[in-house]
Design an enzyme around this catalytic site. Structure first.
Site, PDB file in Angstrom:
ATOM      1  N   ASP A  55     -22.334 -15.031  23.199  1.00 50.67           N
ATOM      2  CA  ASP A  55     -22.463 -16.391  22.690  1.00 50.67           C
ATOM      3  C   ASP A  55     -22.794 -16.411  21.207  1.00 50.67           C
ATOM      4  O   ASP A  55     -22.155 -17.096  20.430  1.00 50.67           O
ATOM      5  CB  ASP A  55     -23.483 -17.203  23.504  1.00 50.67           C
ATOM      6  CG  ASP A  55     -24.870 -16.592  23.547  1.00 50.67           C
ATOM      7  OD1 ASP A  55     -25.063 -15.441  23.088  1.00 50.67           O
ATOM      8  OD2 ASP A  55     -25.792 -17.257  24.060  1.00 50.67           O
TER       9      ASP A  55
ATOM     10  N   ASP B 253     -27.168 -12.761  16.303  1.00 47.57           N
ATOM     11  CA  ASP B 253     -28.201 -13.170  15.349  1.00 47.57           C
ATOM     12  C   ASP B 253     -28.595 -11.943  14.529  1.00 47.57           C
ATOM     13  O   ASP B 253     -27.867 -11.527  13.643  1.00 47.57           O
ATOM     14  CB  ASP B 253     -29.375 -13.767  16.111  1.00 47.57           C
ATOM     15  CG  ASP B 253     -30.389 -14.486  15.224  1.00 47.57           C
ATOM     16  OD1 ASP B 253     -30.408 -14.244  14.014  1.00 47.57           O
ATOM     17  OD2 ASP B 253     -31.173 -15.296  15.754  1.00 47.57           O
TER      18      ASP B 253
ATOM     19  N   VAL C  36     -29.702 -23.117  17.527  1.00 49.61           N
ATOM     20  CA  VAL C  36     -28.626 -23.933  18.085  1.00 49.61           C
ATOM     21  C   VAL C  36     -28.670 -23.921  19.608  1.00 49.61           C
ATOM     22  O   VAL C  36     -29.191 -22.989  20.232  1.00 49.61           O
ATOM     23  CB  VAL C  36     -27.248 -23.469  17.570  1.00 49.61           C
ATOM     24  CG1 VAL C  36     -27.117 -23.740  16.079  1.00 49.61           C
ATOM     25  CG2 VAL C  36     -27.001 -21.998  17.864  1.00 49.61           C
TER      26      VAL C  36
ATOM     27  N   ASP D 120     -29.023 -21.991  25.066  1.00 52.13           N
ATOM     28  CA  ASP D 120     -30.140 -22.737  25.644  1.00 52.13           C
ATOM     29  C   ASP D 120     -31.339 -22.843  24.715  1.00 52.13           C
ATOM     30  O   ASP D 120     -31.440 -22.148  23.720  1.00 52.13           O
ATOM     31  CB  ASP D 120     -30.593 -22.044  26.937  1.00 52.13           C
ATOM     32  CG  ASP D 120     -31.361 -20.765  26.658  1.00 52.13           C
ATOM     33  OD1 ASP D 120     -32.528 -20.656  27.072  1.00 52.13           O
ATOM     34  OD2 ASP D 120     -30.797 -19.843  26.022  1.00 52.13           O
TER      35      ASP D 120
ATOM     36  N   ARG E 101     -27.883 -25.861  28.180  1.00 50.95           N
ATOM     37  CA  ARG E 101     -26.641 -25.087  28.143  1.00 50.95           C
ATOM     38  C   ARG E 101     -25.430 -25.973  28.430  1.00 50.95           C
ATOM     39  O   ARG E 101     -24.330 -25.671  28.017  1.00 50.95           O
ATOM     40  CB  ARG E 101     -26.677 -23.960  29.182  1.00 50.95           C
ATOM     41  CG  ARG E 101     -27.692 -22.887  28.919  1.00 50.95           C
ATOM     42  CD  ARG E 101     -27.590 -21.779  29.976  1.00 50.95           C
ATOM     43  NE  ARG E 101     -28.729 -20.894  29.965  1.00 50.95           N
ATOM     44  CZ  ARG E 101     -28.886 -19.866  29.149  1.00 50.95           C
ATOM     45  NH1 ARG E 101     -27.970 -19.590  28.257  1.00 50.95           N
ATOM     46  NH2 ARG E 101     -29.964 -19.106  29.217  1.00 50.95           N
TER      47      ARG E 101
END
Length: 183
Positions: free
Chosen positions: A98, A101, A151, A157, A163
């Site tokens: 997803d 980072d 985000v 989530d 979600r």
């Protein structure tokens, strides 16, 4: 007060980009088999939509890993909560993530998977947030560059909630200090 401060990517923008990524992956894996390895829980919506736009022979498996411990920042300690069920030796693997980072979790996973000797290993990430990157990673397919914001939505989530939002939005900072049962 709204949990979402602003919408970064609308459902329409997401759908268009996912379709484009599917075409890129189809082109790159033409005449090959690929195993989509979804990283739970955040990538499940993205992977579900993405695979519908990929026209190659594919398998699916999932891993669940954690490095957030329910907060808004990664702890840097990766825990595998669910491992791969499939023998991946000599298979083309596409990790579907997803968000990337700081990169520590994905770097850990790449090294963990390489030990199992796949034929090839590529990464597809819906969001690439480079502001906190601590390791050098090659992400083969990127949906969107992500600003340095927390985000949520479209699989991402906050405290295991939100979600199901059909867009990707920025978390309103005023909610970060609230216990999640207040939200």
């Amino acid at each position: 007060m709204n949990i979402v401060k602003s919408v970064l990517f609308s459902p329409e923008v997401i759908a268009q980009r996912v379709k484009e990524l599917g075409a890129e992956i189809t082109s790159d894996y033409k005449d090959k088999e690929v195993l989509f390895l979804g990283i739970l829980k955040g990538a499940f919506l993205f992977m579900s939509d993405l695979c519908r736009y990929v026209d190659v022979k594919m398998e699916f498996d999932f891993m669940e890993v954690s490095s957030y411990s329910g907060g808004t920042y990664s702890t840097g300690q990766v825990r595998i909560l669910k491992d791969i069920d499939t023998n991946i030796e000599d298979k083309n693997i596409l990790i579907v993530e997803d968000i990337v980072d700081n990169g520590l979790t994905l770097d850990y996973l790449v090294n963990y998977i390489k030990v199992r000797q796949p034929r090839s290993l590529k990464i597809c990430a819906l969001l690439d947030k480079r502001a906190h990157r601590k390791v050098l990673l090659k992400i083969d397919y990127i949906g969107f560059d992500c600003p340095d914001e927390f985000v949520l939505g479209y699989g991402l989530d906050y405290g295991e909630f939100y979600r199901n939002l059909p867009f990707i939005g920025v978390l309103n900072e005023e909610f970060i200090s609230y216990p999640k049962n207040v939200l």
